[in-house]
Design an enzyme around this catalytic site. Structure first.
Site, PDB file in Angstrom:
ATOM      1  N   LYS A   9      52.677  41.832  32.132  1.00 46.52           N
ATOM      2  CA  LYS A   9      51.357  41.849  31.486  1.00 46.52           C
ATOM      3  C   LYS A   9      51.483  42.060  29.966  1.00 46.52           C
ATOM      4  CE  LYS A   9      48.713  43.373  35.536  1.00 46.52           C
ATOM      5  NZ  LYS A   9      47.777  44.421  36.059  1.00 46.52           N
ATOM      6  N   TYR A  49      41.926  36.428  38.843  1.00 43.65           N
ATOM      7  CA  TYR A  49      41.344  37.701  39.290  1.00 43.65           C
ATOM      8  C   TYR A  49      39.956  37.528  39.906  1.00 43.65           C
ATOM      9  CZ  TYR A  49      45.063  40.688  37.338  1.00 43.65           C
ATOM     10  OH  TYR A  49      46.258  41.342  37.097  1.00 43.65           O
ATOM     11  N   ASN A 112      49.026  48.626  33.326  1.00 39.55           N
ATOM     12  CA  ASN A 112      50.055  48.959  34.313  1.00 39.55           C
ATOM     13  C   ASN A 112      51.202  47.940  34.405  1.00 39.55           C
ATOM     14  OD1 ASN A 112      48.683  46.974  35.637  1.00 39.55           O
ATOM     15  ND2 ASN A 112      48.154  48.182  37.439  1.00 39.55           N
ATOM     16  N   HIS A 115      52.063  42.376  37.199  1.00 39.10           N
ATOM     17  CA  HIS A 115      51.307  41.853  38.337  1.00 39.10           C
ATOM     18  C   HIS A 115      52.286  41.274  39.349  1.00 39.10           C
ATOM     19  CE1 HIS A 115      48.504  39.623  40.826  1.00 39.10           C
ATOM     20  NE2 HIS A 115      49.390  38.646  40.781  1.00 39.10           N
ATOM     21  N   GLU A 126      48.431  31.799  43.550  1.00 40.36           N
ATOM     22  CA  GLU A 126      48.737  32.183  42.173  1.00 40.36           C
ATOM     23  C   GLU A 126      49.841  31.301  41.580  1.00 40.36           C
ATOM     24  OE1 GLU A 126      49.468  36.387  42.667  1.00 40.36           O
ATOM     25  OE2 GLU A 126      47.345  36.792  43.072  1.00 40.36           O
TER      26      GLU A 126
END
Ligand code: CDP
Ligand code: MG
Length: 140
Positions: A9, A49, A112, A115, A126
Site C-alpha cells: 500500500k 474495494y 496497514n 493488501h 482482483e
C-alpha cells in the site's frame, strides 16, 4: 498451485518497505509471477474495494489508496491465499502478532501496509482487475 493478489500500500511504498515485504514472501518459498509500481485510479479503487462502500472508513480508504504509488503483485504457491494472510497478520495492526508484516511494520488500521486477497474468488477477481494474462511469467 494457487495464485493470489498482494499489494504494498502507499504508506509502505513511501516508507521504502517494498523490498522487505517482497523478501518475506520469497523466503517463504512463494514465487512472484507479475509485479508493477502504479498509481490506482478512482475507478479501479472503487472496483477493488466495492465490498466496503458505505462503511465509515471507506472515504479515507479510497483517498489513501490513490494517494501515491502502490506495488501490485501476483504470487503463486501452495495454499498461498491462507498462508499469505497469516504472514500479513490481523487487519488491525494493534492486534497483529509481532513477526507478521502488519505486526512488525504498522500501528494503525488505516495505514496497514499491505493488501492480500482473502479467498480464491476474490483473488481471481482482483488479479483480473490489476493484470492482463500476458503480464504473467509463470511459464518461463
Ligand atoms: O485488508 P484486510 O482484508 O485485512 O481487511 P478488510 O476488512 O478487507 O478491510 C480492507 C481495508 O480497509 C483494511 O486493510 C484497512 O486498510 C481498511 N479498514 C479501515 O481503515 N478501518 C476499518 N475499520 C476496517 C478496514
Ligand atoms: Mg479484505
Amino acid at each position: 498451485m494457487e495464485r493470489t493478489f498482494l499489494m504494498v500500500k502507499p504508506d509502505a511504498v513511501r516508507r521504502g518497505l517494498i523490498g522487505s515485504i517482497i523478501a518475506r514472501f520469497e523466503a517463504k518459498g512463494f514465487k512472484m509471477i507479475a509485479g508493477k509500481l502504479m498509481i490506482i485510479s478512482d475507478e479501479l479503487v472503487k472496483k477493488h474495494y466495492f465490498e466496503h462502500e458505505g462503511r465509515p472508513y471507506y472515504n479515507d480508504l479510497t483517498t489513501f489508496m490513490t494517494s501515491g504509488p502502490v506495488f501490485a503483485m501476483v504470487w503463486e504457491g501452495n495454499d498461498i491465499i491462507k498462508l499469505s494472510r497469516f504472514m500479513m497478520g490481523s487487519t488491525d495492526p494493534e492486534k497483529a502478532t509481532p513477526g507478521t508484516i502488519r505486526g512488525d511494520y504498522a500501528t494503525r488500521m488505516n495505514r496497514n501496509v499491505i493488501h492480500g486477497s482473502d479467498s480464491a474468488e476474490n483473488a481471481e477477481r482482483e488479479i483480473r482487475l490489476f493484470f492482463e494474462e500476458e503480464e504473467f511469467v509463470s511459464n518461463k
